[in-house]
Design an enzyme around this catalytic site. Structure first.
Site, PDB file in Angstrom:
ATOM      1  N   GLU A 118     -32.481 -15.016  -7.046  1.00 19.98           N
ATOM      2  CA  GLU A 118     -31.213 -15.032  -7.763  1.00 19.98           C
ATOM      3  C   GLU A 118     -30.144 -15.797  -7.000  1.00 19.98           C
ATOM      4  O   GLU A 118     -29.325 -16.498  -7.602  1.00 19.98           O
ATOM      5  CB  GLU A 118     -30.754 -13.600  -8.049  1.00 19.98           C
ATOM      6  CG  GLU A 118     -31.646 -12.823  -9.004  1.00 19.98           C
ATOM      7  CD  GLU A 118     -31.747 -13.441 -10.388  1.00 19.98           C
ATOM      8  OE1 GLU A 118     -30.903 -14.291 -10.737  1.00 19.98           O
ATOM      9  OE2 GLU A 118     -32.685 -13.083 -11.122  1.00 19.98           O
TER      10      GLU A 118
ATOM     11  N   TYR B  19     -23.001 -10.740 -10.537  1.00 23.04           N
ATOM     12  CA  TYR B  19     -24.188 -11.178 -11.265  1.00 23.04           C
ATOM     13  C   TYR B  19     -25.463 -10.874 -10.484  1.00 23.04           C
ATOM     14  O   TYR B  19     -26.412 -10.283 -11.021  1.00 23.04           O
ATOM     15  CB  TYR B  19     -24.155 -12.676 -11.604  1.00 23.04           C
ATOM     16  CG  TYR B  19     -25.534 -13.106 -12.038  1.00 23.04           C
ATOM     17  CD1 TYR B  19     -26.013 -12.732 -13.286  1.00 23.04           C
ATOM     18  CD2 TYR B  19     -26.396 -13.759 -11.164  1.00 23.04           C
ATOM     19  CE1 TYR B  19     -27.312 -13.026 -13.674  1.00 23.04           C
ATOM     20  CE2 TYR B  19     -27.702 -14.064 -11.544  1.00 23.04           C
ATOM     21  CZ  TYR B  19     -28.151 -13.691 -12.799  1.00 23.04           C
ATOM     22  OH  TYR B  19     -29.444 -13.971 -13.163  1.00 23.04           O
TER      23      TYR B  19
ATOM     24  N   ASP C 179     -25.509 -13.767 -17.135  1.00 26.43           N
ATOM     25  CA  ASP C 179     -25.527 -15.115 -16.580  1.00 26.43           C
ATOM     26  C   ASP C 179     -25.045 -16.092 -17.647  1.00 26.43           C
ATOM     27  O   ASP C 179     -24.679 -15.704 -18.771  1.00 26.43           O
ATOM     28  CB  ASP C 179     -26.926 -15.472 -16.086  1.00 26.43           C
ATOM     29  CG  ASP C 179     -27.867 -15.891 -17.205  1.00 26.43           C
ATOM     30  OD1 ASP C 179     -27.705 -15.392 -18.342  1.00 26.43           O
ATOM     31  OD2 ASP C 179     -28.771 -16.704 -16.939  1.00 26.43           O
TER      32      ASP C 179
ATOM     33  N   CYS D 196     -31.484 -21.281 -27.176  1.00 25.55           N
ATOM     34  CA  CYS D 196     -30.042 -21.394 -27.392  1.00 25.55           C
ATOM     35  C   CYS D 196     -29.406 -22.151 -26.222  1.00 25.55           C
ATOM     36  O   CYS D 196     -28.560 -21.638 -25.488  1.00 25.55           O
ATOM     37  CB  CYS D 196     -29.436 -19.996 -27.525  1.00 25.55           C
ATOM     38  SG  CYS D 196     -27.756 -19.979 -28.192  1.00 25.55           S
TER      39      CYS D 196
ATOM     40  N   CYS E 177     -32.077 -23.934 -33.178  1.00 24.43           N
ATOM     41  CA  CYS E 177     -31.739 -22.801 -34.045  1.00 24.43           C
ATOM     42  C   CYS E 177     -32.868 -22.431 -34.996  1.00 24.43           C
ATOM     43  O   CYS E 177     -33.004 -21.261 -35.378  1.00 24.43           O
ATOM     44  CB  CYS E 177     -30.460 -23.104 -34.823  1.00 24.43           C
ATOM     45  SG  CYS E 177     -29.003 -23.336 -33.761  1.00 24.43           S
TER      46      CYS E 177
ATOM     47  N   CYS F 154     -35.012 -19.804 -33.339  1.00 26.45           N
ATOM     48  CA  CYS F 154     -34.335 -18.631 -32.790  1.00 26.45           C
ATOM     49  C   CYS F 154     -34.695 -17.373 -33.585  1.00 26.45           C
ATOM     50  O   CYS F 154     -34.570 -17.364 -34.821  1.00 26.45           O
ATOM     51  CB  CYS F 154     -32.826 -18.837 -32.799  1.00 26.45           C
ATOM     52  SG  CYS F 154     -31.900 -17.427 -32.140  1.00 26.45           S
TER      53      CYS F 154
ATOM     54  N   CYS G 273     -26.545 -15.014 -36.374  1.00 25.24           N
ATOM     55  CA  CYS G 273     -25.665 -15.846 -35.549  1.00 25.24           C
ATOM     56  C   CYS G 273     -24.452 -16.330 -36.338  1.00 25.24           C
ATOM     57  O   CYS G 273     -24.561 -17.110 -37.285  1.00 25.24           O
ATOM     58  CB  CYS G 273     -26.443 -17.041 -35.009  1.00 25.24           C
ATOM     59  SG  CYS G 273     -25.454 -18.106 -33.935  1.00 25.24           S
TER      60      CYS G 273
END
Length: 294
Positions: free
Chosen positions: A32, A115, A133, A189, A196, A199, A205
């Site tokens: 991370e 985070y 994030d 995304c 899209c 998705c 959305c």
């Protein structure tokens, strides 16, 4: 929404070793930190070499800072390497030399912000905490706010509250939700070319329903050519090579030459070198030669 996103994830996730169920909390923490502002394809080979060389906090805590900076290679922002080293030293002195599971304890570690702490708490310890994030924030901003991008560099209180409200009740499910929606943002995304039609939550959305209105201000990647970052990177590369070849020390003229960019202001190179010394990333001895810190 949970079922749609997690089902998509199970069928479409990348095979990333750092996301394996068998990865230690320490390995997750290292990943991370490495992946902050750095794409995963650049991180993965360096992370794998680090974990082979320093599989525990105790191993890294015993390493020389110069070796840590050399192993950081071309990831950029090398201060992160020294913060990881300092973090390892603190963890090595904890009971059992183990990464803490508690958010507050994670936040007390050197260089660990909200985070990273939430990612480790969720992915490694299955704590019920949201992870926010860039990818997750973009997905949720588009779905719920109808905007192309999140507008602040840090999550707003409203974003945090919404992320909490979307969490399942159980920690295991929370970890699955966080990693699944993160992967959705990374693969579908995306910032520049969202897919899209692929998705799993496109019908929910708001941004898509409104015709994908473009934000007036788009996120900008950080400049590189001609910047202090480029000059710093050249100096660090010079001194990493010197260290790897056992020369270790480099004269000032060579360091200034490495920091000098075409068309740059006359004083940039000197300021860059002085800043690297002040940041503890390089050292200068009484002879005026430069090297990585021990």
């Amino acid at each position: 929404m949970f079922d749609a996103v997690t089902t998509w994830y199970r069928h479409n996730r990348r095979d990333l070793p750092m996301r394996s169920d068998h990865v230690s909390p320490w390995a997750t923490l290292v990943f991370e930190v490495m992946s902050q502002q750095t794409p995963i394809p650049r991180v993965q080979p360096i992370w794998e070499r680090w974990m082979e060389r320093w599989p525990t906090p105790v191993d890294l805590a015993r390493a020389r800072r110069s070796d840590v900076l050399v192993a950081w290679d071309h990831l950029g922002y090398p201060s992160r390497a020294l913060r990881l080293h300092a973090c390892a030293q603190v963890i090595a002195n904890r009971p059992g030399s183990r990464v803490p599971a508690d958010m507050d304890a994670l936040l007390e570690l050197p260089g660990i912000g909200p985070y990273t702490a939430s990612a480790v708490a969720s992915f490694s310890f299955h704590q019920r905490v949201p992870v926010l994030d860039t990818n997750i924030r973009r997905v949720l901003t588009r779905v719920f706010d109808g905007r192309q991008f999140a507008r602040k560099s840090a999550p707003s209180r409203a974003e945090q509250n919404r992320a909490w409200s979307l969490l399942p009740d159980e920690g295991d499910a929370c970890a699955l939700w966080n990693v699944a929606i993160m992967e959705l943002g990374a693969l579908v995304c995306t910032q520049r070319a969202p897919l899209c039609d692929q998705c799993p939550i496109s019908e929910r959305c708001r941004w898509l329903a409104d015709g994908q209105p473009a934000d007036a201000v788009k996120p900008r990647g950080q400049a590189w050519a001609g910047t202090d970052r480029q000059a710093r990177g050249r100096v660090m590369a010079l001194l990493r090579d010197a260290h790897a070849s056992s020369a270790e020390r480099v004269g000032r003229d060579a360091v200034i030459e490495a920091a000098t960019l075409p068309g740059a202001p006359a004083d940039q190179a000197v300021q860059v070198v002085d800043a690297l010394v002040n940041d503890g990333l390089i050292e200068v001895d009484r002879r005026g030669t430069y090297g990585l810190p021990d």
